[in-house]
Design a protein around this motif. Structure first.
Motif, mmCIF file in Angstrom:
data_model
loop_
_atom_site.group_PDB
_atom_site.id
_atom_site.type_symbol
_atom_site.label_atom_id
_atom_site.label_comp_id
_atom_site.label_asym_id
_atom_site.label_seq_id
_atom_site.Cartn_x
_atom_site.Cartn_y
_atom_site.Cartn_z
ATOM 1 N N LYS A 1 -5.606 -21.425 -9.278
ATOM 2 C CA LYS A 1 -5.184 -22.805 -9.075
ATOM 3 C C LYS A 1 -4.583 -23.016 -7.689
ATOM 4 O O LYS A 1 -4.884 -24.004 -7.009
ATOM 5 C CB LYS A 1 -4.172 -23.203 -10.155
ATOM 6 N N ASP A 2 -3.726 -22.088 -7.260
ATOM 7 C CA ASP A 2 -3.096 -22.233 -5.945
ATOM 8 C C ASP A 2 -4.125 -22.155 -4.818
ATOM 9 O O ASP A 2 -4.049 -22.916 -3.846
ATOM 10 C CB ASP A 2 -2.037 -21.153 -5.755
ATOM 11 N N GLU A 3 -5.058 -21.253 -4.942
ATOM 12 C CA GLU A 3 -6.075 -21.128 -3.901
ATOM 13 C C GLU A 3 -6.991 -22.339 -3.862
ATOM 14 O O GLU A 3 -7.406 -22.794 -2.782
ATOM 15 C CB GLU A 3 -6.883 -19.851 -4.130
ATOM 16 N N ALA A 4 -7.328 -22.889 -5.036
ATOM 17 C CA ALA A 4 -8.163 -24.093 -5.055
ATOM 18 C C ALA A 4 -7.436 -25.264 -4.417
ATOM 19 O O ALA A 4 -8.036 -26.054 -3.676
ATOM 20 C CB ALA A 4 -8.562 -24.424 -6.495
ATOM 21 N N LYS A 5 -6.138 -25.391 -4.682
ATOM 22 C CA LYS A 5 -5.366 -26.466 -4.055
ATOM 23 C C LYS A 5 -5.258 -26.263 -2.557
ATOM 24 O O LYS A 5 -5.345 -27.220 -1.774
ATOM 25 C CB LYS A 5 -3.978 -26.521 -4.688
ATOM 26 N N TRP A 6 -5.084 -25.023 -2.129
ATOM 27 C CA TRP A 6 -5.013 -24.736 -0.692
ATOM 28 C C TRP A 6 -6.341 -25.027 -0.012
ATOM 29 O O TRP A 6 -6.379 -25.526 1.119
ATOM 30 C CB TRP A 6 -4.622 -23.271 -0.510
ATOM 31 N N THR A 7 -7.442 -24.750 -0.675
ATOM 32 C CA THR A 7 -8.762 -25.005 -0.090
ATOM 33 C C THR A 7 -9.024 -26.497 0.042
ATOM 34 O O THR A 7 -9.659 -26.935 1.023
ATOM 35 C CB THR A 7 -9.844 -24.347 -0.962
ATOM 36 N N ARG A 8 -8.562 -27.294 -0.900
ATOM 37 C CA ARG A 8 -8.765 -28.741 -0.824
ATOM 38 C C ARG A 8 -7.917 -29.384 0.272
ATOM 39 O O ARG A 8 -8.253 -30.479 0.733
ATOM 40 C CB ARG A 8 -8.419 -29.386 -2.166
ATOM 41 N N THR A 9 -6.844 -28.740 0.664
ATOM 42 C CA THR A 9 -5.971 -29.305 1.687
ATOM 43 C C THR A 9 -6.629 -29.197 3.050
ATOM 44 O O THR A 9 -7.229 -28.156 3.374
ATOM 45 C CB THR A 9 -4.618 -28.568 1.699
ATOM 46 N N PRO A 10 -6.549 -30.220 3.899
ATOM 47 C CA PRO A 10 -7.135 -30.129 5.247
ATOM 48 C C PRO A 10 -6.523 -28.986 6.037
ATOM 49 O O PRO A 10 -5.348 -28.639 5.850
ATOM 50 C CB PRO A 10 -6.797 -31.488 5.869
ATOM 51 N N PRO A 11 -7.273 -28.364 6.936
ATOM 52 C CA PRO A 11 -6.738 -27.221 7.700
ATOM 53 C C PRO A 11 -5.488 -27.542 8.504
ATOM 54 O O PRO A 11 -4.632 -26.669 8.691
ATOM 55 C CB PRO A 11 -7.907 -26.838 8.613
ATOM 56 N N ALA A 12 -5.358 -28.779 8.969
ATOM 57 C CA ALA A 12 -4.178 -29.131 9.757
ATOM 58 C C ALA A 12 -2.939 -29.336 8.900
ATOM 59 O O ALA A 12 -1.829 -29.396 9.439
ATOM 60 C CB ALA A 12 -4.457 -30.394 10.572
#
Length: 844
Positions: free
Chosen positions: A584-595
């Motif tokens: 779940k944490d990794e999926a949320k981090w991936t959805r977040t823009p790189p900036a």
């Protein structure tokens, strides 16, 4: 000109609304009718009007017709100033223009606990008396969208509700209180159930206050329950094979009498200290001898006659084992293997022994009511059947009224009794505490656990099956209540009403050796399945708050106890929990823009999603390349992660079975650590301690395949982390060790903070910016946050046993006091800032 200005319509919205409200709140007045004879001064008046005689009678119909305008104007004023639920008083065409004149909307009239976010879009979510008002206040576009194009199916053609609900339970199970929770709480699929996570209202602090000053209820009916039947000696041997040898044996006399429950840990058979599965609660069925039964009937016998006599060696006994639902298959398999091993040893003597292992999940309901007011709530909500009750229970029930905290009751004691249908005593009234008038207030309860008090018919499966469906529906109970002459009076139980056997178990969530906080005490209520909603409505009507999984976990966090499975590393259930959370944490981090997301590789976080315990213990080499980088593109990330995962799998296969991580816990952990610290060869000393514990339960000693250094190197210890400055640690924060020089600088600044806070803060300015190397990581925080009971940051984590021994030695080198605190550094995975923290070993 003036009249034209008065009749002009305002153009501003606020003015139009103000004029509309003024017109709606003004009672209309009828103008007098014009006469035929008029003069310049006005209408003519006859001189003999005053001399007209007053009529002796009034015609009602003519009088009502003459005053029809005033009556209608008064009704319209009532409708516009305050909404009337009886819309039949006013025709539809009359109150339509005044619908928006009310100062409150339909949903603002409701109490706060009945408001729903969906209610603003669906008028059927409000009570019946306000639906017309809600429909009138809706947006016309939305009202049209809610209109149905196709008619509803007839009642005969509609599928039953139970059929609808069964379709939703194909891959999960619902509790009996599911619909009640689903309307008020956020639900998630967990461990094969659909469970409530947290209330939709802001209930974090109120729930904590309820557990400290009031009462809070948690439906724990999802917990697994297994039944063992067989000879007492055989059951005792089965439990000793797979339970923790540090704790008292579940087959000890204090537990086999059935007056207390045993809290212990279960392992795979003869695998201690490896292969920890989960904590369990063992409960023996209390049985009375003929002498004890006669003594209880007389009521005036001596105390020795009332005690339960020891059962014969071949007497059949029943044991219930309660544990977490996520490890049901592991526990069931461990018990079955233990039974097989014990029966093999027993069959050598040519004796036939039969042991039954039965799954009884779903046959009982379990409520956990915690808080100092839990005793008064149970006293007011339950109505025991006193006809067949013994003297000990009557004394217990009488003292329950004035019990200020269940912590004064003997720990883990059991009380069994029978209650009437809880729906007969509605609405319940909480018992009021009557403090003693003397100068001395007793802090303990003068009722000792006994078999007479613990006997309960809930153990009988036939009785549980007969009570699975209540004899009377709630509708029939309400019809009986409506016939009472005085509203609100309780119903007298009839001979045909149900009588439910229940058990009360004293429950405490506390770490007795951790003096930083107080424990949370309460009761566990166990009753037959089919009565969950009846007891829930009775208990919640008393003002008791209802807790979800988050509030239930917070109780253990505030009390300083570990929570399964999030605080049990090296356990299979923890690996599943950590993997799900990491996904779940990794999926949320991936959805977040790189900036906008954290660059873990840049700040030096080695494992941002899941703690790498094998790397910390030295059982596995750390990855050579960072797993997460923002500079790399998504296609480049996939091969790197696959290579790392493949490397982890191959490395794990090469690691021996005895080299995997294991968790050292129990009441003797601190004494064991002190012995290891003083020994020159701590690994050999640890192996000796473990072999002594295994010999205590007649288990074979660890063979030559397990080396003492490997046993020491792969051990983890649960610890408490208390932050010394501002801030609070979060989950997956890293725990670092410090060199002696840096620790001395931290201690100097900490001493200055005590004497001069301003100067101390200056000393701390540069130290938090020192980022330690990844090699100095000694553990991770499993549960962290701001503790409301302490008023500061607090966390529960785990560190390696070897690093803990080094920290013990560091205290002697740096500090002049032998019992000084152990200090470590804590850094969040999302930042570089380090904080000083105190470390203390968990013993519960």
């Amino acid at each position: 000109m003036k009249r034209a200005l008065e009749n002009a319509q305002p153009t501003n919205f606020k003015e139009r609304k103000k004029q509309k409200l003024a017109e709606a709140r003004t009672i209309a007045v009828q103008s007098p009718p014009a006469t035929s004879k008029t003069t310049a001064a006005g209408p003519s008046r006859l001189p003999n009007d005053k001399l007209k005689p007053i009529p002796g009678a009034i015609d009602v119909e003519k009088f009502a017709e003459a005053r029809a305008f005033e009556i209608n104007a008064l009704k319209s004023a009532i409708q516009t100033t305050k909404w009337d639920t009886h819309h039949a008083l006013l025709p539809e065409s009359n109150y339509e223009p005044f619908r928006s004149a009310s100062t409150t909307r339909a949903w603002q009239v409701l109490p706060r606990h009945l408001r729903r976010r969906a209610a603003s879009h669906n008028p059927r979510r409000v009570p019946l008396r306000l639906r017309d008002k809600a429909r009138a206040e809706m947006d016309p576009v939305r009202k049209k969208a809610l209109g149905r194009t196709l008619p509803k199916l007839g009642k005969k053609r509609r599928p039953p509700l139970d059929v609808k609900f069964l379709k939703r339970q194909r891959n999960k199970r619902w509790l009996e209180t599911h619909i009640w929770h689903a309307k008020r709480m956020k639900m998630e699929d967990m461990w094969g159930y659909r469970l409530a996570v947290t209330p939709t209202e802001k209930a974090f602090r109120p729930s904590h206050r309820a557990s400290i000053h009031g009462s809070i209820l948690h439906d724990a009916s999802y917990q697994s329950l297994v039944e063992l039947k067989g000879p007492e000696a055989t059951l005792r041997s089965v439990l000793e094979v797979c339970c923790d040898p540090q704790l008292p044996s579940p087959g000890a006399p204090r537990f086999t009498l059935g007056v207390r429950v045993a809290n212990t840990f279960i392992y795979e058979p003869k695998a201690y200290p490896y292969c920890l599965i989960c904590p369990i609660i063992v409960m023996w069925r209390a049985r009375l001898s003929h002498t004890a039964t006669l003594g209880s009937k007389k009521g005036k016998g001596k105390g020795k006659e009332k005690q339960a006599q020891p059962n014969p060696p071949n007497d059949l006994r029943t044991v219930w084992i309660r544990f977490h639902p996520s490890v049901y298959s592991e526990v069931f398999s461990a018990l079955r293997s233990s039974i097989s091993q014990v029966l093999e040893d027993t069959s050598a003597g040519n004796s036939i022994v039969d042991v039954q292992l039965t799954d009884i999940r779903g046959e009982v309901g379990i409520f956990e009511i915690m808080g100092p007011q839990s005793s008064q709530i149970l006293r007011g909500a339950l109505s025991p059947v006193m006809a067949n009750a013994g003297d000990e229970f009557k004394k217990f029930w009488g003292l329950l009224r004035n019990l200020q905290s269940s912590g004064s009751v003997p720990t883990d004691m059991i009380a069994g009794f029978t209650v009437n249908d809880p729906r007969l005593k509605f609405p319940p009234k909480n018992a009021k505490v009557e403090l003693p008038t003397g100068d001395i207030i007793s802090s303990s309860m003068p009722v000792a656990p006994s078999a007479n008090l613990a006997v309960c018919n809930l153990w009988d499966q036939n009785i549980r099956n007969s009570l699975k469906n209540p004899r009377y529906q709630t509708k029939e109970i309400n019809e009986r209540r409506s016939k009472n002459l005085v509203p609100g009076t309780f119903l007298n139980p009839l001979r045909t009403d149900d009588r439910i056997p229940v058990m009360l178990i004293q429950t405490s969530v506390e770490d007795r050796d951790f003096k930083d906080t107080e424990g949370i005490h309460g009761w566990t209520l166990i009753f037959p399945a089919g009565w969950c909603m009846s007891f829930l409505q009775q208990l919640t009507f008393t003002g008791t708050r209802v807790a979800g999984q988050r509030e239930h976990k917070t109780q253990g966090f505030e009390a300083g106890t570990t929570y399964f499975p999030s605080d049990f590393p090296s356990v299979e259930a923890y690996d599943t929990y950590a993997a799900t959370k990491a996904e779940k944490d990794e999926a949320k981090w991936t959805r977040t823009p790189p900036a906008k997301r954290v660059n873990y590789a840049k700040i030096g976080t080695r494992s941002p999603w899941k703690p790498d315990w094998e790397v910390v213990l030295g059982l596995k080499m750390p990855p050579s390349e960072p797993a997460i980088t923002d500079e790399e593109s998504a296609p480049d990330l996939v091969p790197t992660q696959r290579e790392n995962n493949h490397q982890e799998e191959s490395t794990t296969e090469d690691v021996a079975h005895h080299n995997r991580a294991w968790l050292l816990r129990g009441p003797e952990v601190r004494s064991m650590i002190s012995d290891l610290r003083r020994d020159l060869y701590p690994g050999q000393q640890l192996l000796t301690i473990v072999n002594n514990l295994r010999a205590k339960r007649s288990q074979p000693l660890l063979g030559d395949t397990i080396k003492a250094d490997d046993l020491l190197r792969s051990a983890l210890v649960s610890v408490h982390i208390s932050i010394c400055s501002k801030g609070c640690p979060d989950d997956l924060s890293m725990i670092y060790s410090m060199p002696d020089a840096e620790l001395q600088e931290w201690r100097k600044g900490l001493i200055k903070v005590v004497h001069d806070p301003a100067a101390g803060e200056v000393e701390f300015l540069n130290l938090p910016d020192i980022v330690p190397s990844p090699d100095s990581i000694i553990g991770y925080i499993t549960t962290g946050g701001f503790s409301l009971s302490r008023g500061e940051g607090f966390a529960i984590g785990a560190v390696t046993l070897t690093s803990l021994l080094e920290l013990e030695k560091q205290v002697k080198r740096v500090s002049n006091y032998a019992k000084d605190s152990i200090f470590v550094k804590v850094r969040s995975r999302k930042g570089r800032h380090c904080r000083l923290a105190r470390l203390e070993v968990v013993q519960n």
